[in-house]
Design a protein around this motif. Structure first.
Motif, PDB file in Angstrom:
ATOM      1  N   GLY A 197      -5.284   0.108 -11.494  1.00 17.55           N
ATOM      2  CA  GLY A 197      -4.112  -0.393 -10.781  1.00 17.55           C
ATOM      3  C   GLY A 197      -2.930  -0.705 -11.662  1.00 17.55           C
TER       4      GLY A 197
ATOM      5  N   SER B 247       0.626   1.790  -6.867  1.00 23.27           N
ATOM      6  CA  SER B 247      -0.811   1.556  -7.040  1.00 23.27           C
ATOM      7  C   SER B 247      -1.442   1.132  -5.721  1.00 23.27           C
ATOM      8  CB  SER B 247      -1.059   0.447  -8.061  1.00 23.27           C
ATOM      9  OG  SER B 247      -0.550   0.850  -9.312  1.00 23.27           O
TER      10      SER B 247
ATOM     11  N   ARG C 284      -5.580   1.097  -3.305  1.00 23.82           N
ATOM     12  CA  ARG C 284      -6.934   1.588  -3.131  1.00 23.82           C
ATOM     13  C   ARG C 284      -6.899   2.784  -2.163  1.00 23.82           C
ATOM     14  NH1 ARG C 284     -11.209  -0.533  -5.369  1.00 23.82           N
ATOM     15  NH2 ARG C 284     -10.311  -2.519  -5.957  1.00 23.82           N
TER      16      ARG C 284
ATOM     17  N   LEU D  48      -9.323   2.323  -6.962  1.00 19.01           N
ATOM     18  CA  LEU D  48      -7.982   1.789  -7.206  1.00 19.01           C
ATOM     19  C   LEU D  48      -7.252   2.800  -8.098  1.00 19.01           C
ATOM     20  CD1 LEU D  48      -6.323  -0.769  -6.681  1.00 19.01           C
ATOM     21  CD2 LEU D  48      -7.200  -1.692  -8.828  1.00 19.01           C
TER      22      LEU D  48
ATOM     23  N   THR E 257      -3.309   4.613  -9.607  1.00 18.55           N
ATOM     24  CA  THR E 257      -1.862   4.561  -9.774  1.00 18.55           C
ATOM     25  C   THR E 257      -1.359   5.997  -9.710  1.00 18.55           C
ATOM     26  OG1 THR E 257      -2.017   2.607 -11.159  1.00 18.55           O
ATOM     27  CG2 THR E 257       0.022   3.878 -11.329  1.00 18.55           C
TER      28      THR E 257
END
Ligand code: BTN
Length: 333
Positions: free
Chosen positions: A333, A304, A306, A293, A295
């Motif tokens: 995230g 953000s 995955r 995950l 950003t």
């Protein structure tokens, strides 16, 4: 402008380099001044002057009156002969230039490429007065401790595929660190090499291209090898480290350069033959991002998601299918 320490001689294949090469061929025994003078077709006093210059540069060369000279130890220099010693590379580093100082090896290599320098030409500097990082940042480039290197490639690819070469250089740097230490480097998209979350190397690839054709790419590689903590600028945006800081051991910079050129050579020749797939596969294996995950911030905005992987154009692909072309990535995230 690049500037060599001794007017181009000791760093780029002059008489000093030739004497070093001869001394290395005679590691088991001594080589006489007369034999050196005869082989290189120079006077005995020229031999003596070069030996003195090499000693002043940190080489331990012993002399025995009846036997001649022997090389007992080499300093951590970036002399061409030091780097070439046993190097297995075929294309990358075929022409190898090492200078005491450059403003930026990327800027110098770019000029060399514009003047027609052959593919595989590698330029290494001991110090950069204006080392360039990504996004207009400065790359700290103190003397005598790190590797600052730029390589000229002339691939037959479209400009949109050029970021694939950034991934190729990231894999080469990671492999080199793995070969020369017990460290486990991780690649962070698009072009950072990290150890335990701290940046140990950065890549800055620059290109000259037309709409449909790459003229050349300059692979710029900076690796913090023996840099000490106090040599990092105080205002670094991200935590940084060096191989020495992580292991407590110094690494020979010429060995590092040799292994790096060999790894680049192997990966690039494979890239020419088989395309991007093998690089992409190894990049993902060595990346810290697959499935993570993240950003990504770029120009004040952030997203953000995955990570699924990287595509042909070098973009980061999120599981939502979103394609991210540039930015700074942080985990979470
Ligand atoms: C980054 O910001 O992570 C990229 C750093 C790239 C630094 C290298 S050092 C050799 C070459 N010459 C430069 O001026 N920059 C690159």
């Amino acid at each position: 402008m690049t500037r060599s320490r001794t007017g181009g001689d000791a760093f780029s294949g002059g008489t000093g380099e030739q004497i070093l090469a001869l001394l290395r061929q005679h590691t088991e025994a001594h080589i006489s001044g007369e034999a050196i003078s005869h082989t290189l077709n120079i006077s005995r006093s020229a031999v003596w002057k070069q030996i003195s210059a090499l000693r002043a540069a940190g080489y331990l060369i012993s002399a025995e009156p009846s036997k001649g000279y022997s090389l007992d130890a080499s300093p951590d220099t970036l002399h061409v002969s030091e780097i070439r010693n046993g190097m297995k590379s075929r294309l990358i580093g075929r022409r190898l230039l090492s200078v005491a100082e450059a403003v930026s090896t990327n800027a110098s290599a770019f000029r060399l490429a514009e003047e027609g320098a052959e593919e595989g030409t590698a330029l290494i500097a001991d110090f950069q007065s204006g080392g360039k990082g990504r996004m207009g940042r400065v790359w700290a480039s103190p003397r005598g401790v790190n590797l600052y290197c730029s390589i000229i490639l002339r691939p037959e690819i479209k400009p949109v595929a050029a970021p694939q070469l950034t991934f190729l250089s990231a894999v080469a740097v990671a492999r080199t660190i793995e070969r020369l230490s017990d460290l486990k480097p991780r690649i962070k998209w698009p072009n950072d090499i990290l150890i335990d979350g701290k940046k140990v190397a950065g890549l800055l690839n620059e290109m000259s291209a037309e709409t449909d054709k790459v003229n050349f790419v300059v692979l710029g590689i900076g690796v913090n090898i023996n840099m000490r903590a106090e040599q990092f600028p105080a205002d670094l945006r991200h935590p940084a480290t060096s191989i020495f800081i992580e292991t407590g051991k110094t690494v020979s910079r010429s060995s590092f350069a040799r292994v790096l050129l060999e790894e680049l050579d192997e990966l690039y020749l494979e890239f020419i033959k088989e395309g991007y797939a093998p690089v992409r596969k190894e990049w993902l294996e060595k990346s810290m991002l697959a499935g993570a995950l993240v950003t990504v911030s770029d120009n004040g905005s952030s997203r953000s998601g995955r990570v699924r992987g990287i595509d042909e154009s070098g973009a980061l692909i999120l599981e939502t299918g979103e394609q991210i072309l540039s930015g700074d990535v942080v985990l979470g995230g």
